[in-house]
Design a protein around this motif. Structure first.
Motif, PDB file in Angstrom:
ATOM      1  N   ASN A  85      -2.821  -1.054   4.088  1.00  0.00           N
ATOM      2  CA  ASN A  85      -2.419  -0.776   2.712  1.00  0.00           C
ATOM      3  C   ASN A  85      -2.748  -1.958   1.816  1.00  0.00           C
ATOM      4  N   THR A  86      -3.149  -1.655   0.599  1.00  0.00           N
ATOM      5  CA  THR A  86      -3.124  -2.694  -0.418  1.00  0.00           C
ATOM      6  C   THR A  86      -1.727  -2.623  -1.001  1.00  0.00           C
ATOM      7  N   ASP A  87      -1.374  -3.526  -1.912  1.00  0.00           N
ATOM      8  CA  ASP A  87      -0.017  -3.493  -2.472  1.00  0.00           C
ATOM      9  C   ASP A  87       0.257  -2.155  -3.110  1.00  0.00           C
ATOM     10  N   THR A  88      -0.675  -1.647  -3.899  1.00  0.00           N
ATOM     11  CA  THR A  88      -0.568  -0.281  -4.377  1.00  0.00           C
ATOM     12  C   THR A  88      -1.945   0.285  -4.678  1.00  0.00           C
ATOM     13  N   PRO A  89      -2.255   1.441  -4.114  1.00  0.00           N
ATOM     14  CA  PRO A  89      -3.534   2.058  -4.410  1.00  0.00           C
ATOM     15  C   PRO A  89      -3.479   2.918  -5.666  1.00  0.00           C
ATOM     16  N   PHE A  90      -2.329   2.916  -6.363  1.00  0.00           N
ATOM     17  CA  PHE A  90      -2.161   3.787  -7.523  1.00  0.00           C
ATOM     18  C   PHE A  90      -2.317   3.009  -8.822  1.00  0.00           C
ATOM     19  N   LYS A  91      -2.564   3.743  -9.904  1.00  0.00           N
ATOM     20  CA  LYS A  91      -2.687   3.080 -11.200  1.00  0.00           C
ATOM     21  C   LYS A  91      -1.327   2.497 -11.604  1.00  0.00           C
ATOM     22  N   ASP A  92      -1.351   1.520 -12.499  1.00  0.00           N
ATOM     23  CA  ASP A  92      -0.119   0.818 -12.880  1.00  0.00           C
ATOM     24  C   ASP A  92       0.840   1.703 -13.652  1.00  0.00           C
ATOM     25  N   ASN A  93       2.118   1.360 -13.538  1.00  0.00           N
ATOM     26  CA  ASN A  93       3.182   1.965 -14.347  1.00  0.00           C
ATOM     27  C   ASN A  93       3.302   3.480 -14.238  1.00  0.00           C
TER      28      ASN A  93
END
Ligand code: HXC
Ligand code: NAP
Length: 267
Positions: free
Chosen positions: A3-11
């Motif tokens: 995993n990266t910290d988050t694969p999703f767009k911010d906020n």
């Protein structure tokens, strides 16, 4: 793969208020942190006030609004009080996670009726209590409930009769709630984690290096999951990408429910 910290767009969760039960340690706390990093406001409940305070402090340090209460989800009035406190503090509830569980290995012939009941009450009644108390106040266009279940829900498991029965109940409960509450704009799903590294659950069920190795070798993906794997799935379920998904059990299990893959040869 990792995993990266988050694969999703911010906020992705900006403006959302999330009420999370059992989110003061392990997998569910990681979900709370992930939601907070995506801009959510977070309310956590569990039995230990120290764990609640510690979690709230970690969440506030991320720069978001957070609060919580020490509640045993087996008590409906106490859950209701926490829901009201959340509403008083933050004005709305958009998302609910029912994540708490109890687990210990014990044979059905050896455990007391109260031991069996304790797990049924924490896992199944607790999930009902949280969903029931929240639903009247949930966002009616984008309401979202996630329960945390386990592979024990669909597969008989030695010394886990209490957990298997409780989690099977959770799986059916979320499907019934999805059917009843979908027309009111509320999606209800569950995530089933496989064996997740560095958790209380794995400490209890596979507490030695040998047991961990055996578990890992039995998995089709041949590695334990991470808390981030489950946080990713939870975030996806909260995202517009899952807007047409309800009444499902999302298996993030590394293949646990497929059966024992230890004999499979690498290509
Ligand atoms: C047999 C046991 C027992 C054990 C407790 N009991 N531990 N029986 N073997 N190891 C019995 C007690 O004797 C008592 O029965 C009854 O259970 C209730 O025990 P209490 O300690 O009074 O209950 P309580 O304080 O409510 O604690 C609940 C608990 C506890 C479930 C027993 O372990 C707990 O708080 N667990 C929360 C944390 C947790 O389990 N995390 C892991 C989740 S992981 P009598 O008859 O004596 O009154 C998970 C899935 C992992 O769920 C899947 C991995 C693949
Ligand atoms: P954990 O760290 O022990 O988390 C359990 C959480 O539930 C804690 O915050 C605990 O806090 C709370 N809790 C327990 N009983 C409660 C009660 N009666 N009322 C309110 N809160 C209560 O466990 P975990 O291993 O991360 O597991 C988290 C979830 O994932 C569980 O639903 C579990 O069944 C599921 N799961 C885990 C795995 C795994 O590999 N770990 C695999 C499959 C499924 P307090 O002690 O303060 O109450």
């Amino acid at each position: 793969m990792s995993n990266t910290d988050t694969p999703f767009k911010d906020n992705l969760m900006a403006g959302k208020v999330c009420f999370l039960s059992g989110a003061t340690s392990g997998i569910n706390r990681q979900i709370a942190v992930r939601f907070a990093k995506q801009g959510a406001t977070i309310y956590v409940v569990s039995r230990s006030l120290d764990k609640v305070n510690d979690t709230v402090a970690e969440l506030e340090a991320l720069g978001i609004k957070a609060a919580g209460k020490n509640v045993d989800v087996r008590s409906y009035p106490d859950v209701e009080e926490a829901i009201n406190d959340c509403l008083e503090k933050f004005g709305q509830i958009d998302m609910v996670l029912a994540g708490q569980a109890g687990n210990f290995p014990a044979g059905a012939a050896q455990m007391s009726a109260n031991a069996f009941k304790s797990v049924i009450d924490i896992d199944l009644l607790g999930t009902f209590n949280v969903c029931r108390a929240a639903v009247e106040h949930l966002n009616r266009t984008d309401g979202n409930i996630i329960a945390i279940t386990a592979p024990q829900a669909t597969r008989p498991w030695l010394y886990q009769s209490h957990v298997c029965a409780a989690k099977a109940g959770v799986n059916m409960l979320i499907k019934c709630l999805a059917l009843e509450w979908g027309p009111s704009g509320i999606r209800v799903n569950a995530i089933s984690p496989g064996p997740i590294a560095d958790t209380e659950g794995m400490k209890r069920l596979a507490g030695t290096a040998e047991m961990l190795e055996q578990t890992t070798n039995s998995l089709a993906l041949r590695e334990l999951g991470t808390k981030d794997d489950i946080a990713d799935a939870a975030l996806w379920l909260c995202s517009p990408a899952a807007r047409y998904v309800t009444g499902t059990i999302i298996e993030v299990e590394g293949g646990t429910s497929l059966g024992d893959a230890s004999g499979a040869l690498k290509l």
